[in-house]
Scaffold this active site. Structure first.
Site, PDB file in Angstrom:
ATOM      1  N   ARG A   1       5.398  -8.622   3.337  1.00 26.48           N
ATOM      2  CA  ARG A   1       4.313  -7.828   2.434  1.00 26.48           C
ATOM      3  C   ARG A   1       3.393  -8.554   1.647  1.00 26.48           C
ATOM      4  O   ARG A   1       4.011  -9.343   0.868  1.00 26.48           O
ATOM      5  CB  ARG A   1       5.157  -6.849   1.459  1.00 26.48           C
TER       6      ARG A   1
ATOM      7  N   ARG B   1       2.567   8.518  -9.450  1.00 23.76           N
ATOM      8  CA  ARG B   1       2.454   7.183 -10.021  1.00 23.76           C
ATOM      9  C   ARG B   1       1.411   7.415 -11.100  1.00 23.76           C
ATOM     10  O   ARG B   1       0.981   6.347 -11.797  1.00 23.76           O
ATOM     11  CB  ARG B   1       2.119   6.152  -9.179  1.00 23.76           C
TER      12      ARG B   1
ATOM     13  N   ARG C   1      12.146 -10.762  -1.836  1.00 23.85           N
ATOM     14  CA  ARG C   1      11.819  -9.449  -0.886  1.00 23.85           C
ATOM     15  C   ARG C   1      10.438 -10.088   0.155  1.00 23.85           C
ATOM     16  O   ARG C   1      10.657  -9.868   1.327  1.00 23.85           O
ATOM     17  CB  ARG C   1      11.829  -8.369  -1.487  1.00 23.85           C
TER      18      ARG C   1
ATOM     19  N   LYS D   1      14.097   1.224  -6.140  1.00 21.12           N
ATOM     20  CA  LYS D   1      14.151   2.547  -5.675  1.00 21.12           C
ATOM     21  C   LYS D   1      14.440   3.096  -4.389  1.00 21.12           C
ATOM     22  O   LYS D   1      15.111   3.604  -3.750  1.00 21.12           O
ATOM     23  CB  LYS D   1      12.678   3.127  -6.174  1.00 21.12           C
TER      24      LYS D   1
ATOM     25  N   ARG E   1       0.316  -5.224  -9.851  1.00 28.14           N
ATOM     26  CA  ARG E   1       1.250  -4.264  -9.609  1.00 28.14           C
ATOM     27  C   ARG E   1       1.677  -3.637 -10.844  1.00 28.14           C
ATOM     28  O   ARG E   1       1.737  -2.405 -11.295  1.00 28.14           O
ATOM     29  CB  ARG E   1       2.349  -4.212  -8.702  1.00 28.14           C
TER      30      ARG E   1
HETATM   31  P1  AMP Z   1       5.686   0.732  -3.187  1.00 31.53           P
HETATM   32  O1  AMP Z   1       6.069   0.589  -1.681  1.00 31.53           O
HETATM   33  O2  AMP Z   1       6.140   1.649  -3.832  1.00 31.53           O
HETATM   34  O3  AMP Z   1       5.825  -0.547  -3.973  1.00 31.53           O
HETATM   35  O4  AMP Z   1       4.052   0.932  -2.944  1.00 31.53           O
HETATM   36  C1  AMP Z   1       3.120  -0.061  -2.162  1.00 31.53           C
HETATM   37  C2  AMP Z   1       1.710  -0.029  -2.598  1.00 31.53           C
HETATM   38  O5  AMP Z   1       1.346   1.446  -1.935  1.00 31.53           O
HETATM   39  C3  AMP Z   1       1.268   0.246  -4.061  1.00 31.53           C
HETATM   40  O6  AMP Z   1       1.103  -0.944  -4.801  1.00 31.53           O
HETATM   41  C4  AMP Z   1       0.057   1.318  -3.871  1.00 31.53           C
HETATM   42  O7  AMP Z   1      -1.073   0.616  -3.443  1.00 31.53           O
HETATM   43  C5  AMP Z   1       0.474   2.236  -2.789  1.00 31.53           C
HETATM   44  N1  AMP Z   1       1.065   3.502  -3.481  1.00 31.53           N
HETATM   45  C6  AMP Z   1       2.186   3.760  -3.114  1.00 31.53           C
HETATM   46  N2  AMP Z   1       2.529   5.059  -3.650  1.00 31.53           N
HETATM   47  C7  AMP Z   1       1.406   5.371  -4.389  1.00 31.53           C
HETATM   48  C8  AMP Z   1       1.076   6.409  -5.151  1.00 31.53           C
HETATM   49  N3  AMP Z   1       2.015   7.627  -5.359  1.00 31.53           N
HETATM   50  N4  AMP Z   1      -0.312   6.283  -5.764  1.00 31.53           N
HETATM   51  C9  AMP Z   1      -0.972   5.349  -5.305  1.00 31.53           C
HETATM   52  N5  AMP Z   1      -0.772   4.198  -4.772  1.00 31.53           N
HETATM   53  C10 AMP Z   1       0.376   4.357  -4.165  1.00 31.53           C
END
Ligand code: AMP
Length: 190
Positions: free
Chosen positions: A134, A89, A128, A14, A146
């Site tokens: 990360r 989400r 990654r 994404k 996740r």
């Molecule tokens: P991402 O970079 O989108 O993979 O997000 C990394 C982490 O950020 C996720 O595993 C959640 O802990 C948190 N996070 C990101 N977006 C959301 C969301 N819309 N709702 C809740 N937690 C989020």
């Protein structure tokens, strides 16, 4: 406005695709994950709150995430539209987003989902993790958590947007350029 939810499990691509699409369609890219990481790096109150959830691979609570998202949209009053990446989400977040846009006379034009098999997602995330450092990309059990969060809380959004005739899926396996092309075909019609 063109408001698009870019959807898919962790590692679907994404963020990578949003970088190209935001240029091509002149949209503002909002990645909630990136905003949380920025806040963690800068040790803000929000970052400190989000860190423990993120490090485990759990979702950050809805209210915190929704308030942050709204503030980000408000910062971009002249936007031609948004690419929402990693948001919503949960169904609660999706409803909050609809209500929020509705109040502005705006709407989500479509949810575009990247489909990638799980074994490839794990490969991509671990790779990654080697460069991003990360914590949630470097540990197989966190990655698995996740995916569990995604399965139990996020996949329902497919039905949520399908019910509004706004769901479109795209094959997320191939070269970056190929996938941008496929996504563009959908974006052009939204
Ligand atoms: P991402 O970079 O989108 O993979 O997000 C990394 C982490 O950020 C996720 O595993 C959640 O802990 C948190 N996070 C990101 N977006 C959301 C969301 N819309 N709702 C809740 N937690 C989020």
């Amino acid at each position: 406005m063109k408001n698009i939810v870019l959807f898919g499990p962790p590692g679907a691509g994404k963020g990578t695709q949003a970088k190209f699409l935001k240029e091509k369609y002149q949209l503002i890219h909002i990645s909630t994950g990136d905003i949380f990481r920025y806040n963690i790096k800068n040790e803000t109150k929000l970052g400190i709150l989000a860190k423990s959830f993120m490090d485990r691979g759990d979702l950050v609570p809805d209210e915190v995430t929704i308030n942050m998202l709204k503030a980000e949209v408000e910062k971009n009053k002249d936007a031609r539209g948004f690419i929402f990446d990693g948001f919503p989400r949960t169904e609660y977040q999706a409803k909050a987003l609809d209500d929020f846009l509705n109040e502005k006379g705006e709407k989500i034009n479509g949810m575009v989902a990247l489909e990638v098999p799980e074994y490839l997602l794990v490969e991509r995330l671990l790779k990654r993790g080697e460069t991003s450092r990360r914590p949630d990309d470097q540990d197989k059990s966190k990655i698995q958590n996740r995916f569990n969060e995604y399965e139990t809380k996020t996949t329902v959004l497919k039905e949520y947007y399908e019910a509004q005739n706004k769901y479109f899926d795209v094959d997320g396996v191939g070269s970056i350029e190929e996938i941008t092309e496929r996504l563009s075909t959908v974006f052009d019609n939204l």
